[in-house]
Design an enzyme around this catalytic site. Structure first.
Site, PDB file in Angstrom:
ATOM      1  N   HIS A   7       0.848  -1.199   0.000  1.00  0.00           N
ATOM      2  CA  HIS A   7       0.000   0.000   0.000  1.00  0.00           C
ATOM      3  C   HIS A   7       0.871   1.233   0.000  1.00  0.00           C
ATOM      4  O   HIS A   7       1.897   1.266   0.677  1.00  0.00           O
ATOM      5  CB  HIS A   7      -0.857   0.067   1.272  1.00  0.00           C
ATOM      6  CG  HIS A   7      -1.604  -1.197   1.540  1.00  0.00           C
ATOM      7  ND1 HIS A   7      -1.025  -2.288   2.117  1.00  0.00           N
ATOM      8  CD2 HIS A   7      -2.885  -1.535   1.284  1.00  0.00           C
ATOM      9  CE1 HIS A   7      -1.918  -3.259   2.206  1.00  0.00           C
ATOM     10  NE2 HIS A   7      -3.055  -2.829   1.707  1.00  0.00           N
ATOM     11  N   LYS A  29      -2.107  -8.212  -3.587  1.00  0.00           N
ATOM     12  CA  LYS A  29      -2.936  -7.014  -3.422  1.00  0.00           C
ATOM     13  C   LYS A  29      -2.038  -5.799  -3.545  1.00  0.00           C
ATOM     14  O   LYS A  29      -1.029  -5.689  -2.850  1.00  0.00           O
ATOM     15  CB  LYS A  29      -3.608  -6.999  -2.048  1.00  0.00           C
ATOM     16  CG  LYS A  29      -4.369  -5.699  -1.820  1.00  0.00           C
ATOM     17  CD  LYS A  29      -4.913  -5.581  -0.398  1.00  0.00           C
ATOM     18  CE  LYS A  29      -5.569  -4.220  -0.217  1.00  0.00           C
ATOM     19  NZ  LYS A  29      -5.834  -3.905   1.182  1.00  0.00           N
ATOM     20  N   LYS A  89     -16.412  22.256 -20.400  1.00  0.00           N
ATOM     21  CA  LYS A  89     -17.293  22.257 -21.578  1.00  0.00           C
ATOM     22  C   LYS A  89     -16.610  22.916 -22.790  1.00  0.00           C
ATOM     23  O   LYS A  89     -16.800  22.489 -23.928  1.00  0.00           O
ATOM     24  CB  LYS A  89     -18.601  22.978 -21.253  1.00  0.00           C
ATOM     25  CG  LYS A  89     -19.480  22.182 -20.280  1.00  0.00           C
ATOM     26  CD  LYS A  89     -20.805  22.863 -20.045  1.00  0.00           C
ATOM     27  CE  LYS A  89     -21.653  22.062 -19.086  1.00  0.00           C
ATOM     28  NZ  LYS A  89     -22.992  22.590 -18.890  1.00  0.00           N
ATOM     29  N   ASP A 142     -27.472  20.654 -23.556  1.00  0.00           N
ATOM     30  CA  ASP A 142     -28.090  21.718 -22.742  1.00  0.00           C
ATOM     31  C   ASP A 142     -28.977  22.584 -23.637  1.00  0.00           C
ATOM     32  O   ASP A 142     -30.090  22.962 -23.254  1.00  0.00           O
ATOM     33  CB  ASP A 142     -27.017  22.635 -22.121  1.00  0.00           C
ATOM     34  CG  ASP A 142     -26.278  21.976 -20.966  1.00  0.00           C
ATOM     35  OD1 ASP A 142     -26.875  21.107 -20.311  1.00  0.00           O
ATOM     36  OD2 ASP A 142     -25.109  22.335 -20.725  1.00  0.00           O
TER      37      ASP A 142
HETATM   38  P1  NAP Z   1     -20.759  30.249 -15.009  1.00  0.00           P
HETATM   39  O1  NAP Z   1     -20.129  29.855 -16.291  1.00  0.00           O
HETATM   40  O2  NAP Z   1     -19.928  30.351 -13.792  1.00  0.00           O
HETATM   41  O3  NAP Z   1     -21.523  31.649 -15.223  1.00  0.00           O
HETATM   42  C1  NAP Z   1     -22.208  32.242 -14.202  1.00  0.00           C
HETATM   43  C2  NAP Z   1     -22.789  33.565 -14.660  1.00  0.00           C
HETATM   44  O4  NAP Z   1     -23.472  34.097 -13.556  1.00  0.00           O
HETATM   45  C3  NAP Z   1     -21.730  34.590 -15.071  1.00  0.00           C
HETATM   46  O5  NAP Z   1     -22.196  35.298 -16.180  1.00  0.00           O
HETATM   47  C4  NAP Z   1     -21.624  35.484 -13.855  1.00  0.00           C
HETATM   48  O6  NAP Z   1     -21.403  36.827 -14.158  1.00  0.00           O
HETATM   49  C5  NAP Z   1     -22.999  35.410 -13.272  1.00  0.00           C
HETATM   50  N1  NAP Z   1     -22.928  35.622 -11.834  1.00  0.00           N
HETATM   51  C6  NAP Z   1     -22.244  34.881 -10.944  1.00  0.00           C
HETATM   52  N2  NAP Z   1     -22.415  35.392  -9.705  1.00  0.00           N
HETATM   53  C7  NAP Z   1     -23.194  36.481  -9.839  1.00  0.00           C
HETATM   54  C8  NAP Z   1     -23.701  37.433  -8.913  1.00  0.00           C
HETATM   55  N3  NAP Z   1     -23.434  37.337  -7.611  1.00  0.00           N
HETATM   56  N4  NAP Z   1     -24.476  38.417  -9.397  1.00  0.00           N
HETATM   57  C9  NAP Z   1     -24.760  38.507 -10.709  1.00  0.00           C
HETATM   58  N5  NAP Z   1     -24.290  37.647 -11.633  1.00  0.00           N
HETATM   59  C10 NAP Z   1     -23.522  36.638 -11.197  1.00  0.00           C
HETATM   60  O7  NAP Z   1     -21.923  29.228 -14.660  1.00  0.00           O
HETATM   61  P2  NAP Z   1     -22.799  28.348 -15.661  1.00  0.00           P
HETATM   62  O8  NAP Z   1     -22.089  27.097 -15.975  1.00  0.00           O
HETATM   63  O9  NAP Z   1     -23.267  29.170 -16.776  1.00  0.00           O
HETATM   64  O10 NAP Z   1     -24.015  27.942 -14.711  1.00  0.00           O
HETATM   65  C11 NAP Z   1     -24.940  28.917 -14.288  1.00  0.00           C
HETATM   66  C12 NAP Z   1     -25.968  28.257 -13.387  1.00  0.00           C
HETATM   67  O11 NAP Z   1     -26.695  27.283 -14.132  1.00  0.00           O
HETATM   68  C13 NAP Z   1     -25.314  27.464 -12.264  1.00  0.00           C
HETATM   69  O12 NAP Z   1     -25.317  28.215 -11.097  1.00  0.00           O
HETATM   70  C14 NAP Z   1     -26.136  26.213 -12.108  1.00  0.00           C
HETATM   71  O13 NAP Z   1     -26.928  26.279 -10.939  1.00  0.00           O
HETATM   72  C15 NAP Z   1     -27.039  26.209 -13.306  1.00  0.00           C
HETATM   73  N6  NAP Z   1     -26.859  24.989 -14.103  1.00  0.00           N
HETATM   74  C16 NAP Z   1     -27.967  24.273 -14.337  1.00  0.00           C
HETATM   75  C17 NAP Z   1     -27.891  23.143 -15.111  1.00  0.00           C
HETATM   76  C18 NAP Z   1     -29.133  22.342 -15.336  1.00  0.00           C
HETATM   77  O14 NAP Z   1     -29.058  21.338 -16.055  1.00  0.00           O
HETATM   78  N7  NAP Z   1     -30.260  22.762 -14.798  1.00  0.00           N
HETATM   79  C19 NAP Z   1     -26.684  22.739 -15.663  1.00  0.00           C
HETATM   80  C20 NAP Z   1     -25.557  23.507 -15.403  1.00  0.00           C
HETATM   81  C21 NAP Z   1     -25.660  24.633 -14.617  1.00  0.00           C
HETATM   82  P3  NAP Z   1     -19.971  37.419 -14.591  1.00  0.00           P
HETATM   83  O15 NAP Z   1     -19.868  37.125 -16.059  1.00  0.00           O
HETATM   84  O16 NAP Z   1     -20.085  38.841 -14.266  1.00  0.00           O
HETATM   85  O17 NAP Z   1     -18.968  36.675 -13.762  1.00  0.00           O
END
Ligand code: NAP
Length: 538
Positions: A135, A161, A312, A355
């Site tokens: 291990h 193992k 992604k 998505d």
């Molecule tokens: P991301 O790439 O980190 O982008 C987040 C966005 O939110 C950015 O544009 C950011 O603004 C903005 N933001 C973050 N904090 C903020 C605040 N306090 N006030 C105002 N704007 C804010 O995230 P993502 O991958 O696009 O995911 C976004 C959300 O989608 C996640 O939180 C998750 O819950 C949800 N999601 C859902 C699924 C589903 O299948 N339902 C899948 C993936 C994600 P800035 O550009 O100014 O930084």
């Protein structure tokens, strides 16, 4: 057959028996009694009594067993001398009911003549048989190959193992190679989160056994799953040499719900596949090297993956760089510059964004038609980008709003031609203009309202201040934990139609599942699992 072995840290005879019975009820084939913290050396009477207790535990064991007194240098609690260890082994070997196996470290056998000669005696007996183990809780041993050769020289060795802390998913591939090339039964396990694959896929590669704990607190090594996870989530008993491998690539992925839904989906259609967490650190170099190794390994049968944050965009780059090797991007992934799905079809690899169509599907079930509809998207991350690509592909008029306006503008610029080619439009606006966006649909694509996010109690805007919203406006939340965010609550209170993040998650997963298996998951299966898990989450 690969045995499922439950380790039991022995504290007393009674507790060991109770846990062994529970392990049998949970589906274990074997138990390993870890006696390293139990053997008491304080005086000779205590020692004799604890050895006699171990012999009794073995005699009464409800399952075939391994007895292990793991030394501290290899992650155990035993710090005594080799003479005491030899007394324990002697007692077990000469017992009326010996254990089926005893586990002794290679290092101990090489160090002690006494233990080496006891080990040699095991070559002549039916039980116990000798597991020779090594291990390393910190790393892959640099001299791994030489150590294996040394095991071959141990007289009496019946099982090898080897367990070390996996540094990346790639270490699993080396462990699988060892399993397939050894000439004695072998246990080859990666420790830590990178090693989960080696534990779950043990039957695919003909391992002698894999360990699974009765409860997560009872795990004896990092990354060890529970019996329930192994048999229920991963369908361990159905894994065989032909099982195809899928997983979720991201960082972190340990909390992902995707293994629960996709494995349940595979089981429901009797598809011979298993879906694993596949952690890859955030940097492009890690992504490129690890994905390259997974797809290149012919034994693994790696057939596809979900890809999540932060990879992604890396996936699109990987596909573009490997176009000559048969990698293809679908038009939405190409347009969005981000993708979440890998699908293998014979020698070709397809990179898809599910998505984007999932978001469009959610809306198509609420609105009579999408073409020409005005959609406001808040956020400019990966989800906003996918939503924008999916909706301009449907001919919508997309308005982007984001805290950092330049990021919204970049999406609008990137998708401008794609939008035009679909008779759609996409424009970025200052955040304050959300007030009178007059959109038929508003999508929150920020983490505001998310449990554990930057502002779990907040919404990206106050719905009551938005003017000009049509009465039939749809408020679409992409955050799925909690199921009802502050924004969704506001929207429901005001009588708007709503779509929650679970629906989007389930739809994008169902599209992945269909791409891999050619079948649709049974109705509501994914939705039920996700909602149950979210409700049960602390
Ligand atoms: P991301 O790439 O980190 O982008 C987040 C966005 O939110 C950015 O544009 C950011 O603004 C903005 N933001 C973050 N904090 C903020 C605040 N306090 N006030 C105002 N704007 C804010 O995230 P993502 O991958 O696009 O995911 C976004 C959300 O989608 C996640 O939180 C998750 O819950 C949800 N999601 C859902 C699924 C589903 O299948 N339902 C899948 C993936 C994600 P800035 O550009 O100014 O930084």
């Amino acid at each position: 057959m690969t045995f499922l072995c439950a380790p039991i840290t022995v504290e007393s005879q009674q507790q060991a028996m109770a846990e062994a019975l529970a392990a049998r009820a949970a589906g274990a084939d074997l138990v390993e009694y870890r006696v390293d913290g139990f053997i008491t050396e304080d005086d000779d009477t205590d020692l004799a009594s604890s050895i006699s207790d171990v012999v009794n535990i073995v005699a009464d064991s409800p399952l075939p067993c391994i007895v292990t007194c793991r030394i501290a240098a290899e992650g155990g609690a035993y710090e005594g001398d080799d003479g005491v260890l030899a007394r324990l082994l002697e007692a077990l070997i000469s017992a009326d009911h010996p254990p089926q196996y005893i586990d002794v470290e290679l290092a101990t056998i090489e160090r002690s003549t006494e233990i080496r000669s006891l080990a040699a005696r095991l070559a002549e007996v039916e039980a116990p048989r000798l597991i020779v183990s090594m291990h390393d809780f910190n790393q892959r041993p640099a001299d791994l190959t030489r150590r294996q050769e040394r095991v071959a020289a141990v007289k009496g060795a019946a099982v090898l193992k080897l367990a070390f802390r996996a540094r990346s998913l790639r270490d699993n591939l080396e462990l699988f190679e060892i399993l397939q090339t050894r000439d004695i039964p072998t246990i080859a396990l990666g420790m830590g989160e990178f090693g989960v694959m080696s534990r779950v896929l043990a039957p695919k590669f003909g391992a002698f056994l894999t360990f699974a704990a009765l409860r997560s607190e009872a795990a004896t090594a990092p990354g060890q799953p529970t019996i329930g996870e192994l048999t229920t989530t991963y369908q361990f008993r159905s894994i065989n040499r032909k099982t195809q491998v899928f997983g979720v690539i991201g960082w972190p992925v340990s909390q992902s719900m995707s293994p629960a839904i996709h494995n349940a989906g595979f089981a429901s259609i009797e598809f011979n596949g298993v879906y694993l967490p596949l952690p890859i650190p955030p940097e492009w170099e890690h992504f490129k090297a690890t994905l390259g190794a997974l797809i290149d390994d012919p034994r693994l049968d790696f057939r596809g993956a979900s890809v999540t944050i932060p990879h992604k965009e890396h996936l699109v780059r990987f596909a573009r760089e490997h176009a000559e090797d048969g990698w293809r991007l679908d038009s939405l992934a190409e347009a969005a510059g981000a993708a979440n799905t890998i699908v293998r079809d014979d020698e070709n690899w397809f990179v898809v964004n599910t998505d984007a169509p999932a978001i469009a599907q959610c809306l198509q079930t609420r609105l009579s038609k999408l073409r020409g509809k005005r959609i406001a998207i808040i956020g400019a991350g990966g989800v906003a980008r996918a939503a924008a690509a999916g909706l301009v592909a449907e001919g919508c008029e997309v308005k982007l709003f984001n805290r950092t306006p330049e990021r919204a503008q970049r999406i609008a610029d990137d998708l401008c031609d794609f939008a035009q080619s679909h008779g759609a439009a996409i424009v970025a606006h200052p955040m304050k203009d959300i007030q009178d966006c007059g959109a038929a649909v508003i999508i929150n694509a920020t983490p505001l309202g998310m449990t554990g996010g930057p502002a779990p109690l907040e919404s990206p805007f106050d719905l009551s201040t938005l003017t000009q919203l049509p009465r039939e406006c749809v408020v679409f939340e992409t955050v799925y934990n909690p199921i009802e965010t502050p924004l969704l609550k506001q929207a429901r209170d005001r009588g708007y139609q709503t779509i929650d993040g679970v629906e989007m998650f389930v739809r994008q997963a169902a599209l992945q599942f269909s791409a891999w298996t050619g079948q649709t998951p049974s109705s509501n299966l994914f939705d039920r699992i996700v909602r149950e898990r979210l409700v049960a989450a602390p």
